[in-house]
Design an enzyme around this catalytic site. Structure first.
Site, PDB file in Angstrom:
ATOM      1  N   HIS A 177       1.029  -1.072   0.044  1.00  0.00           N
ATOM      2  CA  HIS A 177      -0.158   0.094   0.056  1.00  0.00           C
ATOM      3  C   HIS A 177       0.795   1.005   0.129  1.00  0.00           C
ATOM      4  O   HIS A 177       1.499   1.344   1.046  1.00  0.00           O
ATOM      5  CB  HIS A 177      -0.891   0.018   1.091  1.00  0.00           C
ATOM      6  CG  HIS A 177      -1.646   1.208   1.384  1.00  0.00           C
ATOM      7  ND1 HIS A 177      -2.592   1.627   0.208  1.00  0.00           N
ATOM      8  CD2 HIS A 177      -1.567   2.129   2.177  1.00  0.00           C
ATOM      9  CE1 HIS A 177      -3.124   2.805   0.701  1.00  0.00           C
ATOM     10  NE2 HIS A 177      -2.687   3.059   1.924  1.00  0.00           N
ATOM     11  N   ASP A 191       1.083   4.864  -0.175  1.00  0.00           N
ATOM     12  CA  ASP A 191       0.695   6.314  -0.441  1.00  0.00           C
ATOM     13  C   ASP A 191       1.303   7.247  -1.322  1.00  0.00           C
ATOM     14  O   ASP A 191       2.514   7.536  -1.180  1.00  0.00           O
ATOM     15  CB  ASP A 191       0.690   6.873   1.236  1.00  0.00           C
ATOM     16  CG  ASP A 191      -0.113   6.057   2.138  1.00  0.00           C
ATOM     17  OD1 ASP A 191      -1.427   6.025   2.079  1.00  0.00           O
ATOM     18  OD2 ASP A 191       0.387   5.541   3.244  1.00  0.00           O
ATOM     19  N   ASP A 240      -7.451   1.700   2.614  1.00  0.00           N
ATOM     20  CA  ASP A 240      -7.098   2.735   3.312  1.00  0.00           C
ATOM     21  C   ASP A 240      -8.023   3.726   3.783  1.00  0.00           C
ATOM     22  O   ASP A 240      -7.906   4.292   5.034  1.00  0.00           O
ATOM     23  CB  ASP A 240      -5.622   3.087   3.131  1.00  0.00           C
ATOM     24  CG  ASP A 240      -4.882   3.568   4.353  1.00  0.00           C
ATOM     25  OD1 ASP A 240      -5.256   3.316   5.688  1.00  0.00           O
ATOM     26  OD2 ASP A 240      -4.125   4.626   4.223  1.00  0.00           O
ATOM     27  N   HIS A 300      -5.778  10.023  -0.493  1.00  0.00           N
ATOM     28  CA  HIS A 300      -6.473   9.995   0.759  1.00  0.00           C
ATOM     29  C   HIS A 300      -5.707  10.557   1.978  1.00  0.00           C
ATOM     30  O   HIS A 300      -6.076  10.585   3.006  1.00  0.00           O
ATOM     31  CB  HIS A 300      -7.019   8.644   1.221  1.00  0.00           C
ATOM     32  CG  HIS A 300      -6.040   7.577   1.021  1.00  0.00           C
ATOM     33  ND1 HIS A 300      -5.411   6.806   0.238  1.00  0.00           N
ATOM     34  CD2 HIS A 300      -5.128   6.845   2.256  1.00  0.00           C
ATOM     35  CE1 HIS A 300      -4.605   5.698   0.529  1.00  0.00           C
ATOM     36  NE2 HIS A 300      -4.428   5.911   1.843  1.00  0.00           N
TER      37      HIS A 300
END
Lengths: 991, 991
Positions: free
Chosen positions: A66, A68, A190, A440
């Site tokens: 994941h 970001d 997430d 996000h």
């Protein structure tokens, strides 16, 4: 609970080829495929899944990372692995390593999500490395999921920017990998709560399913007991099912591996030690622990398939650690089958897991609301970020408006816009900056300060590049190469040109598909000006003394006049300093009892200086309306019930009763020359809270321009500032908020539609994201508030609506960002001042949308002002519209952007929900060939919402070819139904 | 300073093949090659080095990892990457990753050091992976340096165990990779000071050069100024140069990369960001910083070549990070040559760097002393670890003795020793456990407690496996399969068999090549025993009451008798309980004024109970000798001068004056029946310090058996306990210590031979490692102390010698181990009690070695006792010697161990330095064919010291074939010169 069958078909969507055969249905067919041709037979997608065992519990291990797109580090720092002192993370190495490791064992699988990173990596690879990766993709060993530029936030993003960011990510994958690169699954593991509109968009983008990790802890418990962690989400109340239906799966462990099975370099779990010659042989222990966890997980899901996410944030930088141990795990766990074990473990992907759920042919719970607010514990409501970093949230929204203008002018100005008198302009930088900003931890406001600065800088850089393009395009359209000047700081009343120039012109470009009228407000130092429109006709203008306490710059006066701009076009106004004129209007102490225009009347309480009522003069309705500013004392975590402080993510007031900033407002009124143009009352609540109440002559909305900050913190208290509208409307604890700027959902205090809520945070637990609007209503009155950015808000009391405007916090909320949301910097050592606008309208509920839908679009896609100093050359074209005519009120021109040399992407949107307007909630037809004034449309093909599939071919698991039911009566006429967005690729030529 | 030319020849040692041609010189030639045949022409070694540029500064980048064979984690935890919560380190992944990355670019190089890890990894690789690695080795892309099982400690290891551990590591490399796997360079980058004997051994093992990282900070500064960081080390005062000459290089930055250039996953230095489209393009900055560092480093070295160690502890777990950035660094730095840069950077190895130094044909500074003690700052002397964990240090030394016995009995017992009546026995486990224990955080005592426990457990496991072998072998040699019982706890006077049995026998195996006589001391519960020797002759024996306060177990009495054991053989004694006999001798309060045997007289001060004088009755010399116990108050770091506390590594007393534990000793004397056998005085200094002074009947050494601990810490003070011998010898601030148990070096207070010392720690800065002995002397008297383990010591006052016995510390000394050296555990919650022996001899200096050399060997290779309960069967062979005759006094049989099925490895050593004995410091000749009593020697070849090269072929840079000068007069007769060790592979058959 209502249940609906989610009809999967037997059609494997995996190997769909992007052939052009079906395109012959259209009269003018585009002849290029969307992606590269695939050379070999491939077995990607569903066909490449490993076999499972029907009589066993199949455990799908999904290796994933994941990544970001900015959070504690900037997106480029993450890419390179720079600033590992902040967080160890380097995406370039993750992709290097995963590709190497996939090659070592064909059974291995990996999914990749964030195209912003993949793109950066891809372009630095040799062509042979690229070929290797293509092979992995073609064999389904490397699979893209989600595939947008980033994994967008769902609470604070606007659908327009989300669709754009998904489009550029998926386009890259499509052009690079073809059909095998097309993600089948949406993957929002997430984001901190899930918007219904996102699910709707994903459905319309052709995803077969959606997985996420975060939902309310009570919701999860309830769903575990009921085995409803997998469900069918009907994500629109307007689109005909199954258009917005999306199979949705809640992952068992957020997006982390089960406890004890994290083999990333960032984890400390014991590796599998299977050399009996060495210490601590632990294979038996590992296998036993795994079987226990798998069997336990199976009890809360419906099928004999379960999924385990084997990865987490920035994992797989050294993929060998993961895969070496996963290989062993699979080997040793499956070896137990010889001893009667009924657990079968395999490398898998979300789409392979989804395929097995599909084959199970079950009925799933139906959900029609959304997953807000998100709480991970009783006092941990993630509702603070709805408002966090309000300045960044506004800048992102303005940037989207500017980008849409830039995109449109790139099309309308033709090639000259990219290469013109002002140099090379382009929109890609801005597109990518906007795409990154949807992440996000970007527009959500949950990043570190230096990362927030980076997002803003990227937007500014993008806009710089776009300004060149806009200047070139306007030069082409107007025939004048006079230098264009941009005044990006008009919000703080700064524009060096207007402050000093004796003669200048201002062009107002309107990106909407219908004309707009609006006031222009410019800082000046003269006392009298003459303004004329594109036809040379004089225009009324007003000079008043500028409010200097809450603005910057050196202007003493402000010039206001009304402008009108045509659809997708501009109109140019000339402004000249006059030698003499009336004295500028100045502010006089005190508020009037009443201000009004032909639509609205607004009254003030003479004792408090606050608003006291609002009336619609056309409908003759009137409500009591008091508005004031308050602050919640942010919890510092020093609390008996919980040690959770308020922070970038979490909203947790120390008390449910906010402090009023001032019971009374000191007021001033501008005594204007042309009250039919604008009336303005200034309210002072504190040195750090003020407001201008404005009523424009031809507006049906009351403007409240609030200015809040720097929030004082010398008392050691974090503050979360709200404005609250208290009305006489009987709301029965219900209010309404939009989802990502589109469909509106009903919210009820202390209530969730799908489970019996135990409320533990009376304020924070009743906050919802307000993306573009919120309203309260009863049978008679609807008060709608249109916002200029995403904000959090709630209706805590009957008839009341509160909106959080600004937050300044002294403690980190321990969700990783490790900074209090204090927003100080060298430039703003005192803290941030934020300014914004709320637009209030009062209408009968049945017609309220007819007002707020266009009003909100005007805020989202606002006119762009460009300035030219001195006289314009006589041949300058002072007015232009790119459309042959304004589009019908129900139709919003969402996207017009250059796709490649000869084609443009067009999105038309029906902007009304099916139930909200008698007049406008009707199908409406547009003729594409008659759309543009300066473009010939030579060909047309319809695409899915994300523009990575021909619409004909978008066939999710078991949709009948439903799209045929919307077949247009003629090729060029397209009909839009409520809330429908249709996406077209047009081959065009400039006339 | 003396300078010597270090003669390099032009002969590239790189591609030497281990051919068998030259072996025909020997009468009986071994026909097997040492390593596998090499199939292809290879370009490993010096031939595989990258080209350099003669007119430029060449920067040799050496990618490397430093993998401790145990430290904060156990060796197997490090291998697997287990317990990453303690330290992130996983060697399996390092080797996986490095091999992958080497394959990506043939320019890349890597060196690997620790065969203990490489071996673990290798045996888990597929044969195709092994082939790939062989190819990398054959092309010089992966190069082994050092190559022993571990990187041994230099202060606390004994040469016997060091040679063994080097041998098993290098043997594995040789058998696996052949000539290309043979390390050319010794590489001790981490040990905390450097022993001259290590350099001597490395020279004799055929290394072309030696690199290390740690030396005294003053020494380094001096050498930087003088450009003497590269030097020629003449490491023996006895061996003829250049036999023990070794080129030695001091690395520029320990073993770390230059600051700002660490690109491991464990580092945070900025990666090279060379994509101009992304943020923070930093290539120019990186190149400039690198050039600055390179040019600066070049100013403190002599040639136009410099070396940079690009790696550190457990780095390269994800080698991609390093190599990706190094590739870029090389590319961008060398690209500057086009702009006139004179810096050329390349992937290299220590041997490639060494080759360039060799080609430079310079003269280097000559060094003849050593690099002890090591200080990295004024108050940071690494002299504490000389004593740290004294129990582990002793256990390691006993284990070596047991292993040598095990090795010998494996040879003497033949195949039946490995598979016999007691099952499968083997010596490999013990060999590897001992090899691991030589690591510089093992026997050094600088590991965490749980790791120290692991080392001990490994030794215990190894000894378990060896016990089976020993039992099998003794069964074969004696003809009796009666069960053998081992009493490993005799040091604390525990042996369940002797405590309960009425009749048992004890076999005494002597691993030395000459007979030994020594007392045996057994815990018993009877009061009278009859003992008979192998010939059935009665032997005097003494029963006395056991001292129970400082021992364990349940015995009330102690049985003592003298035993004699033949060379490489055993003798068996029978012991029977007698019904009646004299009352056991018991301890009586008070000490005698004098005890004496035929060699020594010892007096006690009647007032204090302390020793007061020692006399040699043969030489009629006598000295005053007071001995007492003291403790230094360990610094807690709370100090104005420095905040360095005493810890596992560092010795830093709070004051130069130690506290006396007691000015007087309470004494007891054992009133024995046979004073000619043993006399014993017990001294009590404190509940935690006691001593037994023993004078054995036929010993020339006085035994001081000290028992110290648990050190009390309830006063909050860390304690470092010493014993100090104060004599009348006029030492002129000089004393002597051995190096790794071999040659002796002179030490002078506050003095270093090669630079002008500024002493900042008057005690710790005068401590040196005592590995097996230390002495003080003047023209007349030499008092020699032989120790039973490595200890630290110094001579702070004239005539005085102090030895540190035990340490217990409350603070960590911030060198990484992150534990105070407290040595508490579940088993010893009170702290550790340690017992040991000092053997004192007084002689004229000219003959002192004749006593201390054999004495020390008897301590190092001590007899092994095995017990059998009840009667032995009548046919049991009660005595055996593996030698035809005892070897001459100067010759020590260092190694006798099975090599493979038909051959054994033999090492013979001349154990005297050239200057230390008129009698013994002479060449001595041994006939190998007449050596063994039960083995026929069928063939013989001489090897280098580490047994990985035929001695003929061992040709370091420019040695003339010097070994020919030592040609033996006949094939079987081998001559040993002072301090020479000769290594032979013998083909043997059991008679």
């Amino acid at each position: 609970m209502i249940r609906a069958s989610f009809f999967f078909s037997n059609m494997a969507a995996g190997a769909l080829q992007l052939a052009v055969a079906l395109l012959s249905l259209f009269s003018a067919v585009l002849s290029f495929p969307l992606g590269p041709e695939t050379k070999h037979t491939t077995t990607c997608g569903y066909e490449s899944c490993h076999a499972t065992k029907p009589n066993m519990l199949n455990v799908h291990l999904v290796p994933h990372t994941h990544d970001d797109v900015g959070w504690l580090k900037t997106v480029d720092q993450y890419f390179y692995g720079d600033r590992n002192d902040i967080q160890h993370a380097g995406v370039q190495y993750i992709l290097d390593s995963v590709v190497d490791q996939l090659l070592k064992n064909p059974d291995r699988r990996f999914i990749y999500v964030e195209t912003a990173f993949f793109y950066r990596w891809w372009k630095r690879q040799s062509s042979s490395a690229q070929q290797t990766v293509k092979q992995l993709v073609n064999e389904g060993r490397l699979e893209f999921v989600n595939g947008g530029w980033c994994m967008s936030d769902e609470a604070t993003t606007h659908y327009s920017a989300v669709i754009d960011q998904m489009t550029i990510g998926l386009r890259f994958l499509n052009e690079t990998f073809g059909a095998c690169g097309r993600p089948r699954v949406a993957w929002h593991i997430d984001p901190f709560g899930h918007a219904r509109e996102h699910a709707s968009m994903f459905a319309q983008m052709g995803y077969d399913g959606f997985f996420f990790g975060r939902l309310d802890y009570q919701d999860r418990m309830h769903r575990m007991v009921q085995k409803e962690q997998e469900l069918l989400w009907r994500a629109s109340d307007s689109l005909t099912p199954p258009t917005a239906d999306l199979f949705t799966g809640i992952l068992p462990n957020g997006y982390n591996p089960p406890e004890g099975f994290c083999w990333d370099q960032s984890c400390d779990d014991p590796p599998i030690r299977d050399d009996p010659d060495l210490e601590d042989y632990n294979v038996d222990d590992v296998v036993m622990r795994f079987l226990t966890i798998a069997n336990s997980q199976a009890t809360v899901y419906k099928t004999n398939h379960i999924i385990m996410t084997m990865g987490s944030d920035f994992q797989y930088e050294n993929a060998n650690l993961w895969y070496k141990n996963l290989d062993k795990l699979i080997h040793y766990v499956n070896a137990q089958q010889a001893n009667g074990s009924k657990v079968n473990v395999l490398y898998s992907t979300p789409s392979c897991y989804l395929q097995e759920l599909h084959r199970a042919n079950l009925t799933w719970a139906l959900k029609t609301d959304d997953f807000f607010p998100y709480a991970d514990s009783a006092h941990d409501f993630w509702t603070g970020y709805f408002t966090s970093r309000p300045a960044l949230k506004r800048y992102e929204r303005i940037s989207n408006s500017n980008l849409q203008t830039c995109n449109q002018l790139e099309v309308l100005g033709g090639p000259a816009s990219r290469q013109g008198p002002f140099g090379e302009g382009e929109s890609q930088t801005m597109k990518k900056a906007m795409a990154v900003a949807q992440h996000h931890d970007a527009v959500s406001g949950t990043e570190k300060q230096h990362v927030a600065n980076d997002y803003a800088r990227r937007l500014a850089n993008g806009w710089q590049r776009c300004q060149v393009l806009v200047s070139n395009s306007l030069a082409a359209l107007s025939g004048s190469s006079a230098k264009r000047i941009y005044c990006d700081n008009l919000n703080i009343s700064v524009c060096p040109l207007t402050e000093s120039s004796k003669k200048f012109s201002v062009s107002v470009y309107n990106p909407l598909a219908r004309p707009v009228t609006r006031p222009v407000r410019l800082p000046v130092n003269g006392t009298a000006y003459a303004v004329s429109d594109a036809n040379g006709k004089a225009v009324d203008c007003q000079v008043s003394t500028r409010e200097v306490r809450r603005n910057r710059g050196f202007a003493v006066n402000e010039l206001v006049f009304q402008v009108q701009a045509p659809p997708l076009g501009y109109s140019t106004y000339s402004v000249s300093l006059r030698q003499a004129g009336p004295r500028p209007a100045s502010a006089q102490p005190g508020a009037p009892t009443v201000i009004q225009n032909k639509f609205l009347r607004v009254t003030f309480d003479p004792d408090t200086g606050l608003l006291s009522s609002l009336s619609n003069l056309e409908t003759k309705q009137s409500i009591k309306l008091t508005q004031n500013f308050y602050w919640y004392n942010a919890s510092d975590g020093n609390n008996l019930e919980s040690n959770q402080p308020s922070g970038a993510y979490i909203f947790r007031p120390n008390s449910s009763t906010p402090f009023v900033i001032s019971r009374t407002a000191k007021t001033e009124t501008i005594q204007v020359q042309f009250p039919h143009m604008v009336q303005e009352v200034r309210q002072w609540f504190a040195p750090w809270v003020s407001q201008v109440v404005r009523l424009h002559g031809d507006s049906r909305a009351l403007e409240l321009e609030w200015t809040v900050g720097p929030l004082p913190i010398d008392d050691g208290l974090g503050k979360e500032v709200i404005t609250r509208l208290d009305t006489s409307i009987k709301t029965s604890e219900i209010f309404y908020t939009d989802s990502n700027g589109r469909e509106v959902l009903q919210r009820k205090k202390d209530f969730r539609p799908t489970w019996n809520l135990m409320q533990s945070e009376p304020i924070a637990g009743n906050y919802y994201p307000i993306n573009s609007r919120a309203f309260i209503k009863d049978d008679v009155d609807q008060l709608t508030v249109v916002t200029d950015r995403s904000q959090g808000g709630g209706s805590i009391h009957n008839g009341s609506l509160e909106i959080m405007l600004h937050r300044r916090l002294l403690y980190d909320d321990v969700r990783g960002v490790a900074e209090p949301l204090n927003e100080t910097s060298n430039i703003f050592p005192e803290g941030l001042v934020v300014r914004g606008r709320l637009l209030l309208s009062l209408d009968p509920p049945s017609v309220a949308a007819d007002a707020h839908r266009p009003l909100a679009q005007e805020v989202v896609m606002q006119p762009l002002l460009t300035f030219t100093n001195g006289d314009l050359s006589p041949n300058t074209r002072l007015e232009f519209s790119g459309l042959q005519a304004a589009l019908p009120p129900a139709v919003h021109l969402l996207t017009l952007t250059q796709w490649d040399k000869d084609s443009v992407l067009l999105r038309l949107e029906h902007q009304f929900q099916s139930w909200e307007s008698k007049v406008n909630s009707q199908p409406v037809t547009v003729n594409l060939q008659k759309l543009f004034s300066t473009l010939d449309v030579l060909g047309m093909s319809e695409l899915n919402l994300s523009a990575n599939q021909w619409k004909d071919e978008m066939m999710r698991f078991k949709e009948k070819p439903l799209l045929k039911t919307f077949q247009d009566p003629s090729t060029w006429e397209v009909t839009l139904r409520p809330m429908e967005i249709r996406t077209f690729l047009l081959r065009v030529s400039l006339r």
